[in-house]
Write a protein that holds these residues in place. Structure first.
Motif, mmCIF file in Angstrom:
data_model
loop_
_atom_site.group_PDB
_atom_site.id
_atom_site.type_symbol
_atom_site.label_atom_id
_atom_site.label_comp_id
_atom_site.label_asym_id
_atom_site.label_seq_id
_atom_site.Cartn_x
_atom_site.Cartn_y
_atom_site.Cartn_z
ATOM 1 N N LYS B 114 11.639 29.823 35.909
ATOM 2 C CA LYS B 114 11.113 29.037 34.793
ATOM 3 C C LYS B 114 11.744 27.663 34.858
ATOM 4 C CE LYS B 114 11.254 32.963 31.757
ATOM 5 N NZ LYS B 114 11.932 33.485 30.584
ATOM 6 N N ALA B 115 10.910 26.641 34.788
ATOM 7 C CA ALA B 115 11.459 25.282 34.798
ATOM 8 C C ALA B 115 12.274 25.071 33.534
ATOM 9 C CB ALA B 115 10.329 24.264 34.880
ATOM 10 N N ALA B 116 13.349 24.287 33.635
ATOM 11 C CA ALA B 116 14.266 24.113 32.509
ATOM 12 C C ALA B 116 13.673 23.199 31.452
ATOM 13 C CB ALA B 116 15.591 23.542 32.997
ATOM 14 N N SER B 117 12.952 22.194 31.899
ATOM 15 C CA SER B 117 12.436 21.217 30.939
ATOM 16 C C SER B 117 11.393 20.377 31.659
ATOM 17 C CB SER B 117 13.566 20.321 30.429
ATOM 18 O OG SER B 117 14.144 19.661 31.543
ATOM 19 N N GLY B 118 10.838 19.429 30.941
ATOM 20 C CA GLY B 118 9.895 18.515 31.568
ATOM 21 C C GLY B 118 8.486 19.068 31.562
#
Lengths: 459, 459
Positions: B114-118
């Motif tokens: 899972k991407a952390a942010s953005g």
């Protein structure tokens, strides 16, 4: 005088470049057919054996127009045929046959001669022909038919072959192993284990007299492809191959990849560059090994001949425009039979080739068959038996025993299966005759070979 | 809902194709540095070892954003890293180290997280990174400097090297053989005989502790180039190389051909495709082998570092535009020393690299050094000595003996030559710890390794 020099120089440039002054000859044959001895002898005959007495049927030598041959500078990045090492093997005490090579190698020569007639004879004091001799395993040609078989068809073909009398017992453990395999399991471990077992089977076949037809050709000698998944390849039992499963799907993928990354590039990059081809066939060993062996040799030759079938619907016609114009089939080791049997040996080879030759369309290539010995291993003579002169040969057997004997008759036709029950052929293997450097290499009909594959280019 | 799905799908397409979702990591090191164990462990950590307890410093795992890694379908025509066979070696009783590989091989993984942010975190429920791990011998990188040396300079370099204390006696017979050679003789026999002798010398060096720097890198593992004339290559004595002769001329030709057909294609076709690089260094074995060994390791690392020097005047800058952005130097087998010595081991590695790092211009690549053990072979603890807790490790020696001992201190700086006279380092080789399938592979700092080489790509 200056003008003449200039004309001669121009003529020379012309011939070496624009004209047909470069010839690439492939030499192949199944394992044990005598490729290494053949090339070693061919090069020696062209470089130091060019006396009319030694090569009476090689026109350019007989007509004393041959000025000599020498090794040319090799391509530095192409495996070179190890001529010198092979000659050293012949000089051992006792002499031994040169070791066989496992892949593609090349040796380049420059041949000089006086042209017999025509413009070239007028313009030039000497002409030159650049000759590349290329050695590669005949087994590679056995891969061509795979391009026309699906993986499933290849499995069926393989297991029909493995059912033959001389293979059945050897293949039984691998068949039993496959039967016990879960086709839902296509893990790396499963594929690798089964491939290793198939490799062992191929190695056993390789040592079995008469088991000529071993596919795929690169499994045992993978070179830099070692470890590539596509070399995890073996024929499932037909019933397994016909059922879609993770295992059969994966093997079919590997099979397709092998065809794409191994077979096609060989034909497109290497084979397509050959102008002429010599194919050596050891018929006598096949006779020794019995009926199944002779049948399989015939079948293997049929598959090999597909590489010289240039019909528009042929496999090769779809890959590239072939350029091989002459194919010589040579029954090797003819000196292991007495000379009066050589005619029968040639006829036998022709019969082995007849069926495939009929089926193929040789639109471009002409073919010839002959019996030869590249490096003689025997002397021929006569012994008196009951007051009659009986032909014989004498040589040294593999176990160092001196032998003088009549090896038996060579059948001029394919013997029926029943013949092999009543008669066992026994053409004994022999060591090479002792040889010293700068001596001529004794041979049988290498002059005929040279005339057929080179004569027209040295006119 | 449909729109959201579509957006997610589009986002996924975008990331896998246009964005930076494919990473090729090279893993290399000189023979014996632990490449095979490193890759085996790396893959296991990414596929089954992704628990925060096991990889506490690997952000994506610690933050519980890692969704798992799995092996991807391999390229069928590229040698595949034999992961499964290596894991089987660890499961033997007693466990054995996986066999080392000899050439280029690859293993591909898909990592999900899972991407952390953005933008990505908003558009996608999961992101994917395609990872290729590529194994190749560090010896191949030792060939790069040859591109900047003439044949004569290479001969001088080689014989300076062969004069070192740990090499001198071994090289003496080959030096004597060369002294007796007629440089007017450049026959095939002469070249082949001397090349065979040089190969034997390289093999002896290969087995000599501390003899790291063996050139050319492909002489012992020629692959499909076996028999190519350019592999008839060895360093003449400088006085011979400096005098024009048939022998020195021919060897200079072979040297040039080797550079053109082996070294340059490796960099242009293989090395240029790497994004990041791990270089393993076995400093402890060098310490065991003494001062000359440590000096030669430093020299070899200096040459290897040229492959990561991208300055405009560098050799590589002239060949292609390099793309390696991160280089990790890892002192391997750190578990062969006690944990409190690891800091010193890292400092020692940094010092080994310092001089070459200073000389180079790392315009593109960032570098890091750390001490690791890819697959632990020891447990660490304390023993009471005279009432004091003394650090120790316990493991199983190569001869199956159980050992609990303090292996000694690791010097944080390059020891002076005199130190080796007074003190002999003895970091014992150990067998791997017993391991069962699906267990975690115990390691030292593989989480730091993963964070450095992958962390920024898994944000």
């Amino acid at each position: 005088m200056d003008l003449l020099n200039k004309l001669q120089h121009q003529g020379h440039e012309l011939t070496s470049r624009a004209l047909d002054r470069h010839l690439r000859i492939g030499v192949t044959g199944l394992s044990g057919s005598g490729k290494t001895a053949f090339i070693t002898s061919l090069v020696q005959q062209l470089t130091v054996g060019d006396q009319p007495d030694n090569l009476p049927f090689f026109d350019v030598v007989r007509q004393q127009r041959y000025l000599g041959g020498r090794l040319a500078a090799p391509l530095l990045d192409v495996p070179r045929f190890p001529l010198e090492a092979n000659l050293r093997a012949l000089q051992q005490t006792p002499p031994i046959w040169p070791p066989s090579t496992q892949g593609w190698s090349q040796l380049s020569l420059k041949l000089r001669y006086k042209a017999a007639s025509g413009l070239r004879a007028h313009l030039q004091s000497r002409s030159e022909l650049a000759l590349d001799i290329i050695d590669y395993p005949g087994e590679w040609l056995l891969d061509l038919p795979l391009l026309d078989l699906s993986y499933t068809q290849w499995c069926e073909f393989s297991w029909q072959l493995f059912a033959k009398t001389h293979r059945k017992d050897i293949a039984a453990p691998f068949a039993a192993l496959l039967s016990s395999v879960d086709p839902q399991n296509a893990t790396e471990l499963q594929l690798q284990t089964l491939t290793e077992q198939y490799k062992q089977l191929l190695q056993q076949f390789h040592q079995t007299p008469g088991a000529y037809l071993n596919q795929p050709g690169r499994l045992l000698v993978p070179g830099t492809l070692a470890g590539a998944p596509m070399l995890q390849l073996f024929p499932l039992l037909p019933v397994q191959a016909n059922a879609a499963s993770p295992l059969s799907n994966k093997l079919a993928q590997h099979y397709d990849s092998y065809r794409k990354h191994v077979i096609k590039p060989f034909y497109q990059q290497h084979f397509s560059g050959l102008d002429r081809q010599v194919i050596l066939v050891d018929c006598l060993s096949a006779l020794n090994a019995g009926h199944a062996a002779v049948s399989e040799l015939q079948q293997a030759l049929q598959l090999i001949l597909q590489s010289f079938n240039y019909g528009p619907s042929s496999i090769l016609g779809r890959l590239f425009k072939p350029s091989i114009s002459k194919v010589l089939f040579a029954a090797s080791k003819a000196d292991h039979a007495t000379p009066e049997q050589h005619k029968a040996l040639t006829l036998l080879l022709q019969q082995l080739l007849q069926q495939p030759l009929k089926q193929s369309q040789y639109q471009a290539a002409t073919t010839e068959a002959m019996s030869i010995a590249a490096i003689r291993a025997s002397k021929s003579g006569f012994v008196q038996v009951d007051g009659l002169a009986q032909p014989c040969i004498s040589g040294v057997g593999i176990n160092a025993q001196a032998l003088t004997y009549f090896p038996g008759e060579v059948p001029a036709k394919l013997p029926a299966a029943s013949t092999f029950n009543q008669h066992k052929f026994g053409f004994l293997p022999l060591r090479p005759l002792p040889w010293q450097e700068n001596q001529l290499i004794p041979h049988v009909r290498m002059d005929h070979v040279l005339q057929y594959i080179l004569g027209d280019k040295l006119r």
